[in-house]
Write an enzyme that holds these catalytic residues in place. Structure first.
Site, PDB file in Angstrom:
ATOM      1  N   PHE B 229       0.859  -1.187   0.000  1.00 45.34           N
ATOM      2  CA  PHE B 229       0.000   0.000   0.000  1.00 45.34           C
ATOM      3  C   PHE B 229       0.892   1.232   0.000  1.00 45.34           C
ATOM      4  O   PHE B 229       1.713   1.408   0.892  1.00 45.34           O
ATOM      5  CB  PHE B 229      -0.923   0.032   1.227  1.00 45.34           C
ATOM      6  CG  PHE B 229      -1.823   1.238   1.237  1.00 45.34           C
ATOM      7  CD1 PHE B 229      -3.094   1.182   0.695  1.00 45.34           C
ATOM      8  CD2 PHE B 229      -1.378   2.450   1.769  1.00 45.34           C
ATOM      9  CE1 PHE B 229      -3.916   2.309   0.672  1.00 45.34           C
ATOM     10  CE2 PHE B 229      -2.196   3.588   1.747  1.00 45.34           C
ATOM     11  CZ  PHE B 229      -3.464   3.514   1.203  1.00 45.34           C
ATOM     12  N   ASP B 338       9.266   2.924   1.432  1.00 42.13           N
ATOM     13  CA  ASP B 338       8.110   3.691   1.898  1.00 42.13           C
ATOM     14  C   ASP B 338       7.959   3.467   3.401  1.00 42.13           C
ATOM     15  O   ASP B 338       7.503   2.414   3.839  1.00 42.13           O
ATOM     16  CB  ASP B 338       6.864   3.223   1.129  1.00 42.13           C
ATOM     17  CG  ASP B 338       5.591   3.908   1.595  1.00 42.13           C
ATOM     18  OD1 ASP B 338       5.591   4.510   2.688  1.00 42.13           O
ATOM     19  OD2 ASP B 338       4.579   3.827   0.868  1.00 42.13           O
ATOM     20  N   LYS B 369       2.499  10.583   8.309  1.00 41.02           N
ATOM     21  CA  LYS B 369       1.854  10.096   9.547  1.00 41.02           C
ATOM     22  C   LYS B 369       2.522  10.608  10.821  1.00 41.02           C
ATOM     23  O   LYS B 369       2.429  11.789  11.129  1.00 41.02           O
ATOM     24  CB  LYS B 369       1.811   8.569   9.536  1.00 41.02           C
ATOM     25  CG  LYS B 369       0.811   8.004   8.516  1.00 41.02           C
ATOM     26  CD  LYS B 369       0.730   6.504   8.639  1.00 41.02           C
ATOM     27  CE  LYS B 369      -0.240   5.872   7.661  1.00 41.02           C
ATOM     28  NZ  LYS B 369      -1.577   5.725   8.199  1.00 41.02           N
ATOM     29  N   THR B 393       2.420  24.428  -4.347  1.00 43.43           N
ATOM     30  CA  THR B 393       2.218  25.684  -3.619  1.00 43.43           C
ATOM     31  C   THR B 393       2.744  25.611  -2.189  1.00 43.43           C
ATOM     32  O   THR B 393       3.523  26.454  -1.761  1.00 43.43           O
ATOM     33  CB  THR B 393       0.724  26.074  -3.594  1.00 43.43           C
ATOM     34  OG1 THR B 393       0.301  26.309  -4.935  1.00 43.43           O
ATOM     35  CG2 THR B 393       0.501  27.341  -2.774  1.00 43.43           C
TER      36      THR B 393
END
Lengths: 524, 524
Positions: B229, B338, B369, B393
C-alpha cells in the site's frame, strides 16, 4: 547542444523571475529623479485595517544579504533555486510581506494566491490564543474514521456556507493535487456505476483491478485543455499542460487534450473572431470525446479552470463555459471545475464559475489555497457508494477547517467579495490606462475582480518588470510565458491598487533606463 | 447477483470492523462474571506520564448515542459509513482516546498510526501557547519560493537530525500520497538524466511531454509488490495492491507487480521454506524487470514497505531486503523505501529499514503520519537538477515542522526508541502466550518494536474481536483480510501492554459466549 541547454534554461525561467538576478538593482536612482509620467490616481485613502502597514519600506535590494545567506544554507539541503527571498512572517501584516532583511513589500502575489485575509490577521491570531482551540492543532485525527465532535458543524459553518449552488456534498483533502486526484476518482466511480447500471461487481473486475488491468481498472480518461494546470501528482499531471518543466521525464496517460480559446484583446474589437475561436475549441472537445471513444478510451469527465492561471491567465467567455457544460452533459461526461486558484472570492464571487450563470450546476468543484484546506464539492450522485472508496489517513486537517470558518466570517462581516469587485475595478482601470500609455510594454489587460493580469512583450521583459517592482516594494507573480498575474489578498483595497499603480507607472516611465542598465551589465 | 453484492460488501468490510454493528454489545455481562482464564501478567506499573489516564473507563457501548447522532448528521454531508465513533480530543490524553459519550479507551491504533507521542502532549500544548509561534500557524507560506527565516534550521533540528544514513537531502510534502508521488517523479527524472548522459533536452522531448507522449513522457514504471500500500492518488495507486476497494473503477498503469513473500510462522520452524519463498519472490522481481524492459517499459525504481501494513502486516527477512537492494542496483533501478507507516520510531529504530543493515543505503525514503509532515529523504544524486521540477504551492507546512521538531526532542529526551523495543517485547511476549493458549483464535503472531500483529481465523472473527475490545475499552485496528495490527503511540509503555493483555485475555477466554450471542442475534 548549446541550443538545447538554452531551451531548457529558457523553460526553467518561464515561471518566475530568476531569483538570484539582482545586479541591476543596486544602483537604482531615486524614484523622483526618474519620474516623468507619474500615474495620476486618486490619493491613497487612509488605511482602514488596523493591522496593515501604510506602505512599502525598502532597506536593501531583494534578495538582501540575509536572504542570500539563508538561500545558500537551504541549498545544502534541497534545491533552493526557486526561492525568491526569505520572510519574516512575524512582522508581516495585512497586505505587506516583510523579508529577513527588513524590507516591507506590498504583496500582490500572496503566496501563489493562498493567503485569504492577509498576514497575521488579528481574528486568526485570536483563534490560536483561545485555550479551547489548542487541542485542534495538537491532535490531528484520522478524519474519516474518528472525527472530532464538531466536524460536521464546522463543515456547515465554513465550506457548506459557501457551497456552490446544487453541490451539497463536500469532502476535505490536504492539498490541491489530492483534491483533483480524488475528484477524478469520484468521477470514475460515478461513470462506472452508470455504465454498470447496478451495484454488481464481477469477480473479474475485483481480480483485475488488483493488477491494474481492465475491466477492474477501466480505460477511462479526463479531458483537459492545453494551457491548463491541475496539479503535479501523476493523475493531475496528465491533465496539466501549462509548462514543460512540470511534465518533462514523467510518464503519463494518453488522455485527450483540447485547445483552450486564445482570445484577442480588447474583447470589444474582436467579438466575432473570439466567438469563432471559442466555437472551434468546443467543436474540438466534441471531436475528441468521439475520437477517444472509438479507440475504446472513454472520457468520463472534463476538467477546466474558470481562468487558466499558471498557464497565463487565459480567459474565455461565460458563454463558452455554458456551452462546454452542455457538451459534457450531452456526452455523459462529468463537468469538473477546478477552483483551486480562482476560488475563495478574489473574482468578486465566492467561486469564479458563479459568473457563468449555469442552468445545470457543475458536477464537481475542487478547491484549496485560499480555502486553507483542499477538497471538493459535488452533486449527490457523485457520492461514493461505499465507505473507504474516497479515503486517506488525514482527509484534510480540522485545524485548517477551524481557521477557514473564521476566514469566512471575516469575508462576510467585512463584505470582502464586494471589496474584490471594487478594488479589482480600480486595479483594472489603472492597468488599462497604463496599457494605453505604454502599449509597447503592456497588452491584453484582463481580469475579474482582483484576479487581473496583463502581457508583456516577452519573458525577459516580464521578469525584469517583476524584479524592478520587487525592489520598489511590490511583490508580483508571473504566469504563462510573458504574463504578470495579480493575486492579492481579499483585504486588498482601492488604495492599495493606487499605491501599486503609482509605483508601477514610474517603473514603466523609466523602463528604458532599466533596459540601458541591463544592456550595459550584459555587455560590459 | 446476490453473490456479487455479497462480494462487494465483503470487500467493503475488509478494512475494519463495520462501525454500526453494535447489537451484540449492549448486554455484555461484567468482565468478572465471565473471566475464567485470566491472563497473568505483571501488575500494571503506576503511570509515569502525568498526562496519561490510568485505564479505560466505559460508560456506553461504542459508538454511543451521541456518536450515532453525529454520524447521522455527517452522513448528510458525505459518506460517513467508515466513521467508528466521534471523539472528544480535548479530553483525550496520552494513550487514551475519549469519545463524545464519555468513554475512555486505551488507543492501540493511534489514528492509523499517526499520533507520535500521544494525545494532548504537554510539550506540544506549550508550543502552541508561546506567542512567538503563533505566526507559524497563521501565515502558511509557499515554502518553495518564500520560506520563513528558520526553515533550513528547523529542517536540521527535526527531519535531518533523524535522516537515514547516506540520505542528506530532504523535501517536505503535505501528505503520504504526495510524498510517494513526488518521490516517483524524482526517480523518473534521475533515471532519464542517467539515460541521457547529459543535460540536453531535445525540442521533441519538450513538445511531446506537453501532450503526455514519449519521448518527453517516457514509458517508465515503478515496480511494486502484491499486498503493498503506497497511497491512493493515481501514481501511488498504480503501486498499491492491498485491497480491491482502493482500486476498483480507477484507470491505472501497466506497471510490474512482484509477489511479496508469504512467510510461515513460527519462523524458526520454517527456515528453509521461508528462504525458498523469499528467493522465489526475488527471482520474480528480476524476471519482471527484464520482461518489462523487453516490451520497452523501463523499471526506473522499486518501491517497498519494510512491513506491508495495510496489506496485512506482512514481514520479510532483513536478508530479503538486502538482496532486493542489490537487485535494484544491479538493474540500475532506484530503491525507494516507503516508511509512511513504519517510520518514526515504532519498530525500535527511527526507520524500520535501519534494521536491515544495508551496505548501500536506500536511494529514497518517504515518510508522513507520525512525522506530522509528509516528505522524502534522498541521496544527492536524486536532487532535482533545476528549480520547480519538484514543487507545489505549499510543499508541506512549517507549523508541522515546528511540532515535529518538538516531537523529536521528546523522543530523544524520553528515550522512546528504546521504549518501543521494550514495550514491544512485553506486547509480543504476551501475544505469543495468548497464541499458545488460543491457537484457534490467534496465529502468526509477529512484530518489531510495538509494530505487532496477529492473524485470526477469518475476517468475521477479526471484526468481532475488534468490536468486543472496543467495548471493553481498547481501540484496535485491522489490516489485510484477517489480521489485527498494533499501532500504539511511542509513549505506549510496558504497563499499557499488560493492561491490554489482561483485557484481551478475558475476551479470548469468553469468546465462545460472544459467538453464541452473535449466533443468537443472527438467527433470531
Amino acid at each position: 547542444m548549446c541550443q538545447h541547454l538554452f531551451f531548457l534554461s529558457f523553460l526553467f525561467c518561464l515561471r518566475i523571475v530568476p531569483p538570484l538576478n539582482y545586479t541591476d538593482i543596486i544602483t537604482v536612482p531615486p524614484l523622483e529623479f526618474l519620474s516623468g509620467h507619474r500615474y495620476i490616481s486618486q490619493a491613497a485613502a487612509k488605511i482602514d485595517v488596523d493591522f496593515d502597514y501604510d506602505g512599502p519600506l525598502m532597506k536593501t535590494e531583494v534578495p538582501g544579504p540575509r536572504s542570500r545567506e539563508l538561500m545558500k544554507q537551504l541549498n545544502g539541503i534541497q534545491n533552493a533555486e526557486a526561492v525568491h527571498f526569505f520572510c519574516n512572517y512575524e512582522e508581516s501584516r495585512g497586505n505587506y510581506l516583510v523579508d529577513v532583511d527588513g524590507n516591507r513589500m506590498l504583496d500582490l502575489y500572496s503566496q501563489i494566491s493562498s493567503i485569504p485575509i492577509g498576514y497575521s490577521h488579528p481574528s486568526l491570531i485570536k483563534l490560536l490564543q483561545q485555550p479551547q482551540n489548542l487541542s485542534t492543532f495538537v491532535n490531528r485525527p484520522a478524519l474519516g474514521i474518528l472525527p472530532p465532535e464538531n466536524f460536521a458543524e464546522r463543515l456547515k459553518e465554513s465550506l457548506l456556507s459557501v457551497a456552490p449552488k446544487g453541490l451539497p456534498q463536500v469532502i476535505t483533502m490536504s492539498c490541491g493535487s489530492c483534491s483533483n486526484e480524488n475528484a477524478f476518482k469520484a468521477i470514475f466511480m460515478w461513470y462506472r456505476s452508470k455504465e454498470r447500471g447496478h451495484n454488481n461487481v464481477t469477480k473479474e473486475e475485483l481480480e483485475s483491478c488488483m493488477i491494474n488491468q481492465p475491466p477492474g481498472c477501466p480505460d477511462y480518461a479526463m479531458l483537459s485543455f492545453m494551457g491548463g494546470f491541475h496539479g503535479r501528482t501523476m493523475g493531475c499531471l496528465a491533465t496539466t499542460h501549462s509548462k514543460a518543466i512540470h511534465k518533462l521525464d514523467i510518464p503519463s496517460l494518453d488522455w485527450p487534450i483540447a485547445p483552450f480559446p486564445r482570445l484577442k484583446y480588447p474583447l470589444e474589437d474582436f467579438v466575432k473572431e473570439n466567438q469563432q475561436e471559442e466555437a472551434r475549441c468546443l467543436e474540438e472537445v466534441e471531436d475528441l470525446i468521439v475520437k477517444y471513444r472509438k479507440k475504446k478510451k472513454i472520457v468520463a469527465g472534463i476538467i477546466i479552470e474558470p481562468i487558466q492561471s499558471e498557464g497565463g491567465d487565459n480567459h474565455a467567455s461565460d458563454d463558452f463555459f455554458r456551452k462546454l457544460r452542455d457538451i459534457a452533459r450531452k456526452h455523459g461526461c462529468a463537468f469538473l471545475v477546478d477552483e483551486v486558484q480562482t476560488g475563495g472570492g478574489c473574482t468578486g464571487k465566492f467561486w469564479a464559475h458563479e459568473h457563468w450563470g449555469l442552468d445545470d450546476p457543475a458536477d464537481v468543484v475542487t478547491f484549496s489555497k485560499k480555502m486553507m484546506t483542499g477538497g471538493f464539492f459535488h452533486k449527490e450522485e457523485f457520492r461514493p457508494n461505499a465507505p473507504y472508496r474516497i479515503f486517506n489517513t488525514w482527509l484534510g486537517d480540522p485545524s485548517k477547517n477551524l481557521m477557514l470558518a473564521e476566514v469566512i466570517k471575516v469575508i462576510k462581516r467585512e463584505d470582502l467579495l464586494n471589496n474584490a469587485t471594487h478594488a479589482g475595478k480600480a486595479l483594472l482601470t489603472g492597468l488599462l490606462d497604463l496599457q494605453a500609455r505604454y502599449p509597447h510594454l503592456i497588452s491584453r489587460v484582463r481580469g475579474r475582480g482582483t484576479f487581473c493580469s496583463f502581457d508583456t512583450p516577452n519573458d525577459a521583459t516580464r521578469n525584469k518588470l517583476i524584479t524592478i517592482a520587487r525592489n520598489k516594494g511590490v511583490v508580483l507573480g508571473g504566469c504563462g510565458d510573458r504574463s504578470i498575474r495579480f493575486r492579492p489578498t481579499l483585504i486588498f483595497k482601492d488604495h492599495h491598487a493606487h499605491l501599486f499603480l503609482n509605483i508601477f507607472s514610474d517603473i514603466l516611465a523609466n523602463f528604458k533606463f532599466w533596459q540601458r542598465r541591463n544592456h550595459a551589465n550584459t555587455t560590459e
